[in-house]
Enzyme design. Structure first.
Site, short mmCIF file in Angstrom:
data_model
loop_
_atom_site.label_atom_id
_atom_site.label_comp_id
_atom_site.label_asym_id
_atom_site.label_seq_id
_atom_site.Cartn_x
_atom_site.Cartn_y
_atom_site.Cartn_z
N ILE A 500 0.82 -1.21 0.00
CA ILE A 500 0.00 0.00 0.00
C ILE A 500 0.86 1.26 0.00
O ILE A 500 0.32 2.37 0.01
CB ILE A 500 -0.95 0.03 1.21
CG1 ILE A 500 -0.17 -0.11 2.53
CG2 ILE A 500 -1.99 -1.06 1.09
CD1 ILE A 500 -1.05 0.01 3.77
N GLY A 506 11.40 1.33 3.44
CA GLY A 506 11.03 0.07 2.81
C GLY A 506 9.59 0.07 2.36
O GLY A 506 8.95 1.13 2.24
N ASP A 618 9.54 16.10 9.46
CA ASP A 618 9.20 15.67 8.10
C ASP A 618 7.70 15.78 7.86
O ASP A 618 7.07 14.84 7.36
CB ASP A 618 9.68 14.23 7.87
CG ASP A 618 9.78 13.88 6.38
OD1 ASP A 618 9.82 14.81 5.56
OD2 ASP A 618 9.82 12.68 6.05
#
Length: 829
Positions: A500, A506, A618
C-alpha cells in the site's frame, strides 16, 4: 608556429592510437550475413557476406525460401535493407561456434513491398539456440532486434517459423552473430530490486536478454562506427521527466579505465565523457534535495528487465566529493554510491552497476538519481552517464505452427513438464510435513543493535519521550514485539499485491494480525542497517505516546535480520492522494479544514506535551494519514527529534526533511526548532488549498515551488485565483482569508516570526467556524488576534544534556484533554 605543429602532431598521434585501442576487440565468432543477396556489402567497416557464399560456415537448412530485392532503392534506410530472404516454411540459419559463451545476435528487418510480396504483412516467430525470442512478430518499419544470449552448443541455430497456413511468411534482411568479451555479462554483483528490497540475482549469463534501450546520457547519438561492439546509443533528452532538474556535464579528456571497472567494450569512451547531473541552478532558495528522473517505455506485461547503469565522475575536482542514491521504479536500488571508492580512489574512471527489476505492468522503467545524506550540504550532486535496459526473455522453446519442427521436441517438453510438476508437488508435500513436525521456531538473528528490552536494560531506555495514560508497562518494549511468523502470515508472505506504499525505509503492506486487527506493516530492507536510526526512533517515540491524531504503533519485529514496524491501519491512506495524483473524489473545504485541524492537534501535542517536546522534522501531505472517518493522524516519526531544553533556543543538528517543505532558516543555519514544523505545515496548508505538489518541476519556473508561488498571490490578495477548481464557489471568503493569513504566518522567513502550532490550531478552528457561519463577519480579525499568545505547558520538567540524535527523559502524565482544555476556553489563554 612550431608549438602549434607539435600540438597538431600530438593530437593526430592520440587519434591514431585511440582508433587502434577502440578497435582492439576481435570476436572469436563473427558471422555477418547479408540475407537474400548475391553480393557482399560493407557497413561500418564490416563486411556482411551474401548468404550461401561460404557454405559450411553460414548456410540455410532445408526449407522453402525466396530471395527478394527492394524495388525502390531510393527508400532504402541502410545498405543491409536492400534485399531479404523470405521463408514459407520453418527454416533456419546454422552457425558453427568456435568459442562457447555469451554472444550478441542482431536480426535486421525492412518491410518493403515487391510485385509478389508485401513484407509488412508477414507475421512470424523466431527462436535462437532453441529459445523463443520473437513471437508473432511483424515489422512495420525498418528495425533490428538485438539479443544477448548464451551459445552453449557448437551448432547455433536461428529458426524462422511463419504464422498461418499456406500464405504465412517470415523474412529477414541481415543477421549478426558474434562473441562478446568474457566480462560482458557477469553473474556476480547483480542486484534484484523490488518490494522485498535489494537481493542478489544469480545466473544472469544463462538468461536471454532483448535490448530495449541503450542511452548515451547527456551526449549525442553514437553510431556503430564509434563502438567496439557496433552498438547504437541514443540521447536521453526525450526520456527525462523534467529537463529543468538536469544539467549537462562533459569532458574532453578520455576516461581513466581501471582494472575491475568498465572497459571500452562495456561502453565506448564517448558514453563516459558525457553525463547528466543535478541542475542546482534552477532550484529555489538554495535547496538541493531533488532527483533527476528518466522514464523508459518498455511495453505492457509483467516481465523482468535487466538494467545496466553507467557512471564516470567527470564533475568532481577531488576524491570523495560525490555521494548519491539510485532509485529504480521508486525503489532504493543503491544507497550512498561513492564512485571514488568503487573505482579504487580515482576520478573519471568508468564504472557500471547491474540490476534486475520487475516492470509490474507499469509500461515504464523509471530511473532516478538524487543526493545522498553523506554528501556535503553545499555540494550535493548526482550523476549518470549511460543506461541500458533489456527484457529478460522467458526460456520457452518455440511452438511449431508449420508442423515441420521436430514433434519429438514437443513430446519431450510435455513429458518433462509433467515430471517437473510431479516433483514440485512431491517437494511441497515434504516441506509441509516437515513444518508440521517442527516444534521450535528458529532463533532470532540480531540486527546488530542492542535488542529492545525492558526499561532497565535497553540502550533505548535512556531515550524515553513523553508518555500519556498509555505506557509500555512493566514488560517495556517486549510487550510490543510481534513474532515474524505472525507478520509473515498476516501479509500472505509479504504478498506484493498487499503493498500500500513505499518509502526510504522500505515497503508498507496491508496485514491482519491473529486477533483480526488490521495493520500497516512497514518492512525495512532485510539484513540492511540502512534506516536503523529511524527504526529505533519510531519505536522510542510511538511506544510511549498515544493521541487521537498521531498514528499508533501496534508493535515491531527484529527477528531474522528484519526491521519491521507495525502501525494501526489507516483506511483512507495519505492526505496527498485525496488532493491530486489519483482518481479519488475531491474533498470538500470543510473536510480539508477538519483534516488540517486534526493534524495541527497532533503536532501541537508533540511540541507541548513535555518540557522538551518533540519536533517531527518531516511534515508533509504524505505523512498525514486518514482513517475510515477521514480523521487525520500524523505519521512517520523516523526523523523526529526532541526539542531544545528550557535554557536552549534550538537544537543543532544536520538538516533532514523533504524538498519543498524544508524550513529555509533550518537549512541555512542547521538550527532546529519546533517552528521548522510550523513552516512545513504552512506548505501543507497551501497544498490543501491549491491541490498541487509542494514542488512541480514540470511547471514554469516561477510556479515550481508552491510556497513561493502561493505567497506571491497571498500578498497580492488574490489567493482565490489559484485555489483547487473543485473548491471554487464553495469557500466562505472569510474562511479562505483566515487560512491564507495563517499559512502566510507559518511561512515567515524567520522562525521567531512564525506562530506556534497552538496558534495555528486556534486560527484553523476559527476558519472552520467562519465556513459554517451563515452570516460570516466581514472583518475576520475583530474577534481574535492573528497570532495568539504561546500556550503554557501544564507541567514542566527539567532537561538533561544530550547529543544529536538522542532523546532524553522528559516524561509527563498530562493527557491530551488537559493540553487542549485551553483551546476550548479562551480565558485559558
Amino acid at each position: 608556429m612550431g608549438s602549434r605543429i607539435m600540438q597538431l602532431l600530438s593530437l593526430c598521434l592520440y587519434v591514431s592510437l585511440h582508433s587502434v585501442v577502440t578497435s582492439s576487440f576481435t570476436p572469436p565468432d563473427n558471422y555477418l550475413v547479408n540475407c537474400g543477396s548475391n553480393t557482399n556489402v560493407s557497413v561500418d567497416n564490416r563486411v556482411f557476406v551474401a548468404d550461401g557464399i561460404q557454405p559450411g560456415s553460414v548456410f540455410l537448412s532445408s526449407g522453402e525460401s525466396v530471395s527478394v530485392t527492394n524495388p525502390n532503392p531510393s527508400s532504402i534506410a541502410a545498405p543491409l535493407y536492400g534485399t531479404a530472404r523470405i521463408f514459407k516454411t520453418a527454416s533456419a540459419y546454422t552457425f558453427k561456434i568456435n568459442k562457447l559463451g555469451t554472444h550478441l545476435v542482431r536480426l535486421h528487418f525492412s518491410p518493403f513491398v515487391t510485385e509478389d510480396y508485401n513484407l509488412g504483412n508477414a507475421n512470424f516467430s523466431v527462436s535462437a539456440n532453441g529459445l523463443l525470442v520473437l513471437s508473432h512478430f511483424s515489422a512495420k518499419k525498418p528495425v533490428f532486434k538485438e539479443f544477448v544470449l548464451m551459445a552453449d552448443k557448437v551448432n547455433f541455430e536461428v529458426l524462422f517459423v511463419p504464422n498461418g497456413e499456406e500464405d504465412g511468411l517470415a523474412f529477414v534482411c541481415a543477421i549478426e552473430v558474434f562473441s562478446t568479451p568474457d566480462d560482458f555479462i557477469l553473474d556476480n554483483g547483480v542486484k534484484l530490486i523490488g518490494p522485498n528490497g535489494v537481493q542478489e540475482f544469480k545466473d544472469l549469463r544463462l538468461q536471454t536478454l532483448e535490448t530495449i534501450h541503450r542511452i548515451n546520457v547527456g551526449g549525442p547519438k553514437l553510431t556503430p562506427f564509434n563502438d567496439t561492439l557496433w552498438r547504437t546509443w541514443v540521447p536521453d533528452e526525450e526520456f527525462l521527466v523534467s529537463k529543468l532538474t538536469a544539467k549537462l556535464a562533459n569532458t574532453t579528456h578520455p576516461p581513466n579505465y581501471q582494472k575491475g571497472g568498465a572497459s571500452r567494450e562495456i561502453a565506448p569512451d564517448n558514453v563516459y565523457m558525457t553525463a547528466q547531473q543535478m541542475n542546482r541552478d534552477n532550484t529555489s532558495s538554495g535547496f538541493s534535495y531533488f532527483n533527476v528522473t528518466w522514464d523508459f517505455p518498455v511495453g505492457a506485461g509483467s516481465v523482468r528487465h535487466f538494467v545496466r547503469l553507467h557512471f564516470c565522475d567527470i564533475v568532481s575536482i577531488a576524491l570523495n566529493q560525490l555521494y548519491f542514491d539510485v532509485y529504480i521504479n521508486e525503489f532504493v536500488a543503491y544507497k550512498d554510491v561513492d564512485l571514488s571508492s568503487l573505482t579504487f580512489h580515482s576520478l573519471a574512471s568508468p564504472y557500471y552497476i547491474d540490476f534486475v527489476v520487475d516492470s509490474e505492468n507499469s509500461r515504464i522503467v523509471r530511473v532516478s538519481i538524487g543526493p545522498s545524506d553523506l554528501s556535503n550540504i553545499l555540494r550535493k550532486n548526482a550523476i549518470l552517464n549511460g543506461v541500458e535496459i533489456m527484457r529478460i526473455v522467458n526460456f520457452v522453446g518455440i511452438r511449431a505452427e508449420s508442423k515441420k519442427i521436430n514433434k519429438w521436441i514437443l513430446v519431450g517438453s510435455i513429458v518433462g513438464g509433467v515430471a517437473v510438476v510431479c516433483l514440485a508437488i512431491l517437494a511441497v508435500l515434504v516441506v509441509l510435513r516437515s513444518k508440521r513436525r517442527k516444534a521450535k521456531p528458529r532463533p532470532a538473528e540480531s540486527m546488530g543493535w542492542t535488542p529492545l528490552r525492558g526499561f532497565g536494560g535497553s540502550s533505548l531506555s535512556k531515550q524515553s519521550i513523553v508518555t500519556t495514560s498509555t505506557s509500555p508497562g512493566q514488560n517495556g518494549y517486549l510487550a510490543l514485539k510481534i513474532p515474524f511468523a505472525e507478520l509473515e502470515s498476516g501479509t500472505n508472505n509479504f504478498d506484493k499485491n498487499l503493498v500500500i506504499g513505499s518509502g526510504g525505509f522500505g515497503m508498507v503492506y496491508k496485514g491482519v494480525l491473529k486477533d483480526s486487527t488490521r495493520v500497516a506493516v512497514k518492512r525495512g530492507v532485510r539484513g540492511s542497517r540502512q534506516g536503523l536510526p529511524e527504526f529505533q526512533t519510531e519505536i522510542t517515540i510511538l511506544s510511549k505516546i498515544r493521541h487521537r491524531h498521531l498514528v499508533s504503533l501496534v508493535g515491531y519485529c527484529e527477528e531474522q535480520s528484519e526491521m519491521i514496524l507495525v502501525y494501526e491501519y489507516m483506511e483512507k491512506g495519505a492526505l496527498k492522494n485525496h488532493l491530486y495524483g489519483s482518481n479519488l473524489p475531491p474533498l470538500s473545504w470543510k473536510q480539508r479544514l477538519e483534516i488540517c485541524i486534526g493534524a495541527a492537534r497532533g503536532l501541537h501535542y508533540l511540541h507541548t506535551g513535555s518540557a522538551q517536546g518533540i519536533i517531527h522534522r518531516d511534515i508533509k501531505s504524505t505523512n498525514i494519514l486518514l482513517d475510515e472517518n477521514y480523521v487525520a493522524k500524523v505519521a512517520d516519526f523516523g526523523l523526529s527529534r526532541s526539542g531544545p531544553c528550557l535554557d536552549e533556543t534550538h537544537v543543532s543538528t544536520g538538516v533532514k526533511g523533504s524538498f519543498g517543505y524544508l524550513d529555509p532558516e533550518y537549512f541555512r543555519r542547521q538550527q532546529l526548532t519546533d517552528k521548522s514544523d510550523v513552516y512545513s505545515f504552512g506548505v501543507v496548508l497551501f497544498e490543501v488549498l491549491c491541490a498541487r505538489p509542494a514542488v512541480d518541476p514540470l511547471l514554469d519556473r516561477e510556479q515550481v515551488n508552491l510556497a513561493e508561488w502561493a505567497m506571491e498571490w497571498q500578498k497580492k490578495g488574490l489567493l482565490a485565483q489559484i485555489i483547487d477548481p473543485n473548491l471554487v464557489g464553495n469557500i466562505n471568503s472569510n474562511s479562505l482569508k483566515k487560512l491564507g493569513e495563517t499559512a502566510e504566518k507559518c511561512l515567515a522567513e524567520y522562525g521567531v516570526d512564525r506562530p506556534t502550532m497552538g496558534d495555528v490550531l486556534w486560527n484553523l478552528e476559527y476558519a472552520l467556524q467562519l465556513q459554517d457561519s451563515k452570516e460570516p463577519s466581514q472583518d475576520t480579525n475583530h474577534t481574535t488576534p492573528e497570532v495568539l499568545e504561546h500556550e503554557a505547558v501544564p507541567t514542566v520538567y527539567s532537561c538533561s544534556s544530550r547529543t544529536d540524535g538522542d532523546i532524553q527523559d522528559a516524561t509527563t502524565d498530562v493527557t491530551s484533554g488537559e493540553i487542549f482544555s485551553q483551546l476550548v476556553n479562551k480565558e485559558g489563554r
